[in-house]
Scaffold this motif. Structure first.
Motif, PDB file in Angstrom:
ATOM      1  N   SER B  42       0.817  -1.197   0.000  1.00  0.00           N
ATOM      2  CA  SER B  42       0.000   0.000   0.000  1.00  0.00           C
ATOM      3  C   SER B  42       0.861   1.261   0.000  1.00  0.00           C
ATOM      4  O   SER B  42       2.082   1.199  -0.104  1.00  0.00           O
ATOM      5  N   LEU B  43       0.214   2.399   0.107  1.00  0.00           N
ATOM      6  CA  LEU B  43       0.923   3.670   0.088  1.00  0.00           C
ATOM      7  C   LEU B  43       1.313   4.059   1.507  1.00  0.00           C
ATOM      8  O   LEU B  43       0.483   4.076   2.405  1.00  0.00           O
ATOM      9  N   GLU B  44       2.563   4.410   1.656  1.00  0.00           N
ATOM     10  CA  GLU B  44       3.081   4.835   2.947  1.00  0.00           C
ATOM     11  C   GLU B  44       3.257   6.349   2.923  1.00  0.00           C
ATOM     12  O   GLU B  44       3.918   6.890   2.029  1.00  0.00           O
ATOM     13  N   SER B  45       2.663   7.033   3.884  1.00  0.00           N
ATOM     14  CA  SER B  45       2.767   8.478   3.932  1.00  0.00           C
ATOM     15  C   SER B  45       4.194   8.903   4.284  1.00  0.00           C
ATOM     16  O   SER B  45       4.768   8.418   5.254  1.00  0.00           O
ATOM     17  N   LEU B  46       4.750   9.791   3.479  1.00  0.00           N
ATOM     18  CA  LEU B  46       6.094  10.324   3.736  1.00  0.00           C
ATOM     19  C   LEU B  46       6.023  11.732   4.325  1.00  0.00           C
ATOM     20  O   LEU B  46       6.582  12.004   5.377  1.00  0.00           O
ATOM     21  N   PHE B  47       5.350  12.626   3.604  1.00  0.00           N
ATOM     22  CA  PHE B  47       5.310  14.016   4.026  1.00  0.00           C
ATOM     23  C   PHE B  47       3.941  14.623   3.713  1.00  0.00           C
ATOM     24  O   PHE B  47       3.312  14.257   2.729  1.00  0.00           O
ATOM     25  N   VAL B  48       3.545  15.581   4.544  1.00  0.00           N
ATOM     26  CA  VAL B  48       2.409  16.443   4.250  1.00  0.00           C
ATOM     27  C   VAL B  48       2.919  17.871   4.349  1.00  0.00           C
ATOM     28  O   VAL B  48       3.408  18.283   5.399  1.00  0.00           O
TER      29      VAL B  48
END
Lengths: 115, 112
Positions: B42-48
């Motif tokens: 799945s998609l792993e959050s890196l930055f917002v």
């Protein structure tokens, strides 16, 4: 803490058959999303829930797709009947509405192959 | 309608080198996300990134946002093989609630 849980992980069905995917979001997250990801592309939103209400379903093909989120927790996405073009990964995601950073957490996806 | 374009779409680089992935978006986006996706995962959050001039760093990755240029960058410093993955940027229009619009992704391969 458990992440977003989806099932089944993989599904192969014949065209015209129905299929359903289930999602359990992160505990306490009031916003739930269903995205579809075609091979080699970025995810596209199908539907977004805030609690039990579908607040954005403009990109859901309503002739064959339906979704529900009973009691504002788990959600189910159904396709009936499936078409060959529906082969994709269906991703569920969740977030906390009041999180100022609004990080959106994705599940591992349900991989659908329609033959 | 918000459109998000990434380039390059494919990037092959050697370990130890630096490189930058670019993310352009077409209209006002009040925040910009970077995700990593490994094959079959799945998609792993890196930055917002929330505001103009925002810069965030985690390990060998640094993301920045220029809202005036409608551009975000993901800079990779001294790449290692473990960074091989597909990287997505996504924008969000405030008027569309929490809907994210993703770019096509940049498939990064780091060679020993």
């Amino acid at each position: 803490e458990a992440g977003v849980v989806q099932s089944p992980r993989y599904k192969i069905i014949e065209k015209k058959q129905p299929v359903a995917f289930w999602c359990n979001p992160i505990s306490g997250h009031n916003t739930l999303y269903w995205y579809r990801q075609n091979l080699g592309q970025g995810p596209e939103l199908l539907i977004r829930y805030e609690n039990e209400e579908a607040v954005d379903d403009s990109q859901l093909p309503k002739d064959r797709f339906s979704a529900e989120r009973l009691k504002g927790v788990d959600s189910t996405l159904k396709i009936q009947p499936a078409e060959l073009g529906d082969s994709a990964v269906y991703l569920c995601a969740s977030s906390l509405l009041r999180d100022s950073g609004n990080t959106i957490y994705f599940g591992e996806g349900s991989w659908l192959t329609v033959v | 309608e918000l459109k998000v374009e990434q380039n390059p779409l494919f990037l092959s680089m050697q370990e130890g080198k630096n490189y930058t992935i670019y993310c352009n978006y077409s209209t006002t986006s009040d925040r910009l996300y970077w995700y990593r996706q490994d094959p079959g995962k799945s998609l792993e959050s890196l930055f917002v990134l929330l505001s103009n001039g925002a810069v965030k760093q985690e390990g060998r990755l640094m993301a920045s946002l220029d809202t005036k240029a409608r551009l975000s960058t993901l800079h990779i410093t001294a790449a290692v093989h473990d960074l091989s993955a597909t990287y997505f940027c996504a924008g969000r229009r405030k008027t569309s609630g929490s809907r994210l619009t993703f770019g096509e992704g940049t498939q990064l391969t780091v060679n020993p």
